[in-house]
Enzyme design. Structure first.
Site, PDB file in Angstrom:
ATOM      1  CE  LYS A  63      -5.504   7.081   0.400  1.00  0.00           C
ATOM      2  NZ  LYS A  63      -4.302   6.989  -0.609  1.00  0.00           N
ATOM      3  CE1 TYR A  95      -1.031   3.765   2.904  1.00  0.00           C
ATOM      4  CE2 TYR A  95      -1.391   5.330   4.267  1.00  0.00           C
ATOM      5  CZ  TYR A  95      -1.874   4.866   3.321  1.00  0.00           C
ATOM      6  OH  TYR A  95      -2.779   5.251   2.510  1.00  0.00           O
ATOM      7  CG  ASN A 120      -4.415   8.529  -3.921  1.00  0.00           C
ATOM      8  OD1 ASN A 120      -4.903   8.569  -2.805  1.00  0.00           O
ATOM      9  ND2 ASN A 120      -3.609   7.577  -4.592  1.00  0.00           N
ATOM     10  CG  HIS A 175      -5.882   1.931   1.486  1.00  0.00           C
ATOM     11  ND1 HIS A 175      -4.375   1.987   1.170  1.00  0.00           N
ATOM     12  CD2 HIS A 175      -6.364   0.940   2.201  1.00  0.00           C
ATOM     13  CE1 HIS A 175      -4.217   0.491   1.361  1.00  0.00           C
ATOM     14  NE2 HIS A 175      -5.287   0.082   2.185  1.00  0.00           N
ATOM     15  CD  GLU A 222      -4.235  -2.853   3.990  1.00  0.00           C
ATOM     16  OE1 GLU A 222      -3.209  -2.297   3.395  1.00  0.00           O
ATOM     17  OE2 GLU A 222      -5.335  -2.744   3.408  1.00  0.00           O
TER      18      GLU A 222
HETATM   19  N1  UDP Z   1       1.708   8.283  -2.381  1.00  0.00           N
HETATM   20  C1  UDP Z   1       2.350   9.539  -2.598  1.00  0.00           C
HETATM   21  N2  UDP Z   1       3.159   9.577  -3.472  1.00  0.00           N
HETATM   22  C2  UDP Z   1       3.575   8.655  -4.390  1.00  0.00           C
HETATM   23  C3  UDP Z   1       3.106   7.209  -4.217  1.00  0.00           C
HETATM   24  C4  UDP Z   1       2.322   7.023  -3.185  1.00  0.00           C
HETATM   25  O1  UDP Z   1       2.084  10.347  -1.777  1.00  0.00           O
HETATM   26  O2  UDP Z   1       4.438   8.765  -5.056  1.00  0.00           O
HETATM   27  C5  UDP Z   1       0.650   7.790  -1.446  1.00  0.00           C
HETATM   28  C6  UDP Z   1      -0.662   7.776  -1.950  1.00  0.00           C
HETATM   29  O3  UDP Z   1      -1.540   8.534  -1.171  1.00  0.00           O
HETATM   30  C7  UDP Z   1      -0.869   6.357  -2.132  1.00  0.00           C
HETATM   31  C8  UDP Z   1      -0.245   6.174  -0.917  1.00  0.00           C
HETATM   32  O4  UDP Z   1       0.969   6.650  -0.834  1.00  0.00           O
HETATM   33  O5  UDP Z   1      -2.421   6.023  -2.419  1.00  0.00           O
HETATM   34  C9  UDP Z   1      -0.123   4.323  -0.883  1.00  0.00           C
HETATM   35  O6  UDP Z   1       0.905   4.153  -1.929  1.00  0.00           O
HETATM   36  P1  UDP Z   1       0.655   2.857  -2.845  1.00  0.00           P
HETATM   37  O7  UDP Z   1       2.004   2.583  -3.712  1.00  0.00           O
HETATM   38  O8  UDP Z   1       0.485   1.546  -1.755  1.00  0.00           O
HETATM   39  O9  UDP Z   1      -0.467   3.049  -3.671  1.00  0.00           O
HETATM   40  P2  UDP Z   1      -2.014   2.751  -3.728  1.00  0.00           P
HETATM   41  O10 UDP Z   1      -1.964   1.047  -3.311  1.00  0.00           O
HETATM   42  O11 UDP Z   1      -2.794   3.476  -2.839  1.00  0.00           O
HETATM   43  O12 UDP Z   1      -2.650   2.746  -5.002  1.00  0.00           O
HETATM   44 MG    MG Z   2      -1.097   0.353  -1.633  1.00  0.00          MG
END
Ligand code: UDP
Ligand code: MG
Length: 157
Positions: free
Chosen positions: A11, A51, A114, A117, A128
């Site tokens: 990211k 997303y 974080n 992805h 994806e």
């Molecule tokens: N995200 C965020 N706030 C939240 C949860 C998720 O900004 O409360 C963002 C974060 O960058 C995350 C992405 O949205 O990696 C996708 O969310 P997901 O729940 O799919 O988490 P991941 O699969 O990336 O762990």
């Molecule tokens: Mg996810």
């Protein structure tokens, strides 16, 4: 049967904090094969597809803004149980709670910024990968050390 593949996106925080090499190295060191790798500056349209399942979340506008704030590095990683193993290497979404030793646990503090992805299931990975990579951008080749990475019955799984 083709070995399992998963999508990773380094990211904008990984790119801007100079962490891409370290993160990619973890997958190489683990033994995974990188079968596709490129930099792209993602726009709103492709991010809204990627997303789509999060469109109703309050953090969605910030997420799209963040993910389109600089180029990212996209990769396709192949190997045994790649989807689950790569997710485990990333750690949980909230980097503050991610275990030390995971990518998020070692390199980030935030639920949003974080670092990485990774696809969350085999079906998601297929979708994806095809969203971001053309067939000709993915390479079929053999690692010449595969007998040191896998037992015979684990090859091509
Ligand atoms: N995200 C965020 N706030 C939240 C949860 C998720 O900004 O409360 C963002 C974060 O960058 C995350 C992405 O949205 O990696 C996708 O969310 P997901 O729940 O799919 O988490 P991941 O699969 O990336 O762990
Ligand atoms: Mg996810």
């Amino acid at each position: 049967m083709a070995a399992e593949r998963t999508l990773i996106i380094l990211k904008p925080d990984a790119v801007n904090r100079g962490l891409c090499g370290k993160v990619l190295a973890r997958f190489e060191e683990k033994g995974f094969k990188i079968v596709g790798l490129k930099m792209m500056w993602l726009g709103r349209e492709i991010l809204e597809k990627h997303y789509a399942h999060l469109a109703s979340k309050p953090f969605f506008p910030d997420l799209v803004g963040f993910m389109s704030s600089s180029p990212v590095i996209l990769g396709v990683v192949e190997g045994r149980n790649a989807v689950e193993a790569v997710r485990n290497m990333c750690g949980v979404t909230d980097a503050n709670k991610a275990a030390p030793g995971t990518i998020r646990g070692d390199f980030a503090l935030s639920t949003s910024r974080n670092i990485i992805h990774a696809s969350d299931s085999i079906e998601t990975a297929k979708r994806e990968i095809s969203l971001f990579f053309k067939d000709e951008e993915l390479y079929n080749y053999e690692l010449n050390n595969k007998q040191f990475l896998y037992a015979g019955d684990e090859l091509n799984r």
